[in-house]
Design an enzyme around this catalytic site. Structure first.
Site, PDB file in Angstrom:
ATOM      1  CG  HIS A 168      70.671 159.537  76.554  1.00 23.09           C
ATOM      2  ND1 HIS A 168      70.491 159.596  75.146  1.00 23.09           N
ATOM      3  CD2 HIS A 168      69.952 160.429  76.880  1.00 23.09           C
ATOM      4  CE1 HIS A 168      69.701 160.642  74.894  1.00 23.09           C
ATOM      5  NE2 HIS A 168      69.368 161.181  76.023  1.00 23.09           N
ATOM      6  CB  CYS A 213      77.370 158.869  78.189  1.00 18.68           C
ATOM      7  SG  CYS A 213      78.282 158.230  79.588  1.00 18.68           S
ATOM      8  CG  ASN A 225      65.571 158.887  75.313  1.00 21.01           C
ATOM      9  OD1 ASN A 225      64.641 158.278  75.084  1.00 21.01           O
ATOM     10  ND2 ASN A 225      66.440 159.054  74.311  1.00 21.01           N
TER      11      ASN A 225
END
Length: 374
Positions: free
Chosen positions: A275, A310, A273
């Site tokens: 991240h 993040c 995804n």
């Protein structure tokens, strides 16, 4: 200080796709009892099927992917208990519990030869995914159900609690029991019990709270259809861990005792995804913990609260504050506790955490380990 830049080798992995969607969902992501209390709970695929609907035409009603899979299985609870997945696991209690054995590898070890906490959490996550796969309810990504897949939804970790009684060593075989403690259209809770396969000794207890996020809006989503899809998977048992009641502390440069700056995600830290996988955050918070404690103590309890995603371009700061220093006074249990904070350079919080450490070879380890933040 010398900075060495290592250019990673780029590998291209081609995965089968279940749809033409550009966004493939993925998963980024309390009382204690060694026994599982079924409370008479039986899992029955027949009860999970949609009731037939009278139509004005002769065409049969359309079925979603979940209903089709359930009819293909057409299994009762006793038959579910006999299913073996490709990794050697088996379903128990009518499919509500997945029990799976893992051989710990040498590359999963820490300097003491014990399994690293990061490798352990990866194993827990894998058992959750394998549970859904064994039931035929994984549509794509890492744990997305058919209903979630159609609506661009993924599970993201919000809270993770781990209690360690003893870390196994590499070449040990551990037995992991996984079950869903709750599920709704917005959240789910997963519990794990890890034992030594040979002796049956309880090694680790863990629980995690997941929230459902829309991959396009990046916001928490509420979908009743997903709750209906998973509600029959819930296994009613005693809480595996007491929920942490104390609020995790905010830290900054003035209140932190140890600080590590300039932390950057690597390409391999990203999941599908795009991240950072939640397991990587554990490595980062320990980057600012004093090496002397890491060398002389064993992790006993870890509580993590994830605040924000993040990405690859983030530059992070890891902050640690000494909460209790059992090595500097004579009360003498030697227990050390830390508060942790992971944030980006602009100050936005990524994660809050708290860890508890016991001295290695401590005679009080078995007694102290039962103390949970609360």
């Amino acid at each position: 200080m010398v900075t060495v830049l290592v250019t990673p080798t780029v590998f291209r992995l081609v995965l089968p796709s279940l749809s033409t969607s550009k966004n493939n969902p993925t998963m980024c992501w309390k009382g204690r009892s060694n026994s599982l209390n079924t409370n008479g709970n039986n899992f029955n695929f027949a009860s999970h099927r949609a009731l037939p609907v009278k139509m004005q035409t002769n065409d049969p009603p359309e079925e979603n992917d979940t209903e089709k899979r359930q009819k293909e299985l057409n299994l009762n609870p006793r038959q579910l208990d006999l299913i073996m997945d490709t990794f050697g696991g088996k379903l128990l209690h009518g499919g509500l519990v997945l029990q799976q054995n893992f051989l710990l590898r040498s590359y999963e070890s820490d300097p003491d030869g014990k399994v690293s906490i990061e490798a352990l959490v990866n194993r827990l996550q894998e058992s959750t995914i394998n549970h859904l796969k064994s039931l035929g309810l994984q549509a794509s990504g890492l744990g997305s159900t058919p209903e979630m897949h159609t609506k661009d939804l993924v599970w993201v970790v919000y809270r993770l609690q781990i209690e360690v009684e003893r870390l196994p060593t590499w070449a040990d075989v551990v037995q992991v029991d996984h079950w869903f403690a709750s599920a709704s259209g917005k959240r789910k809770e997963c519990d794990w019990l890890v034992r030594d396969y040979k002796t049956g000794e309880t090694l680790i207890r863990a629980t995690s709270l997941y929230m459902m996020m829309n991959t396009k809006t990046r916001k928490i989503s509420l979908e009743k259809e997903v709750g209906a899809e998973m509600k029959h998977l819930v296994f009613k048992s005693d809480p595996i861990i007491n929920k942490a009641k104390k609020k995790l502390q905010h830290l900054d440069f003035e209140t932190a005792d140890y600080i590590r700056t300039g932390l950057r995600p690597l390409w391999n830290d990203l999941d599908i995804n795009y991240h950072v996988n939640h397991v990587k955050y554990i490595s980062w918070i320990l980057e600012s913990a004093p090496r002397s404690i890491l060398a002389s103590h064993n992790l006993s309890v870890m509580t993590l609260e994830y605040r924000k995603e993040c990405g690859w371009n983030s530059i992070l700061q890891s902050l640690t504050k000494l909460k209790k220093d059992g090595t500097s006074h004579s009360t003498e249990d030697g227990v050390v506790e830390f508060d942790h904070l992971l944030r980006v350079e602009d100050g936005s919080e990524i994660l809050r955490g708290r860890t508890k450490w016991l001295p290695k070879h401590s005679k009080k380890s078995s007694e102290s380990i039962n103390m949970v933040y609360g």
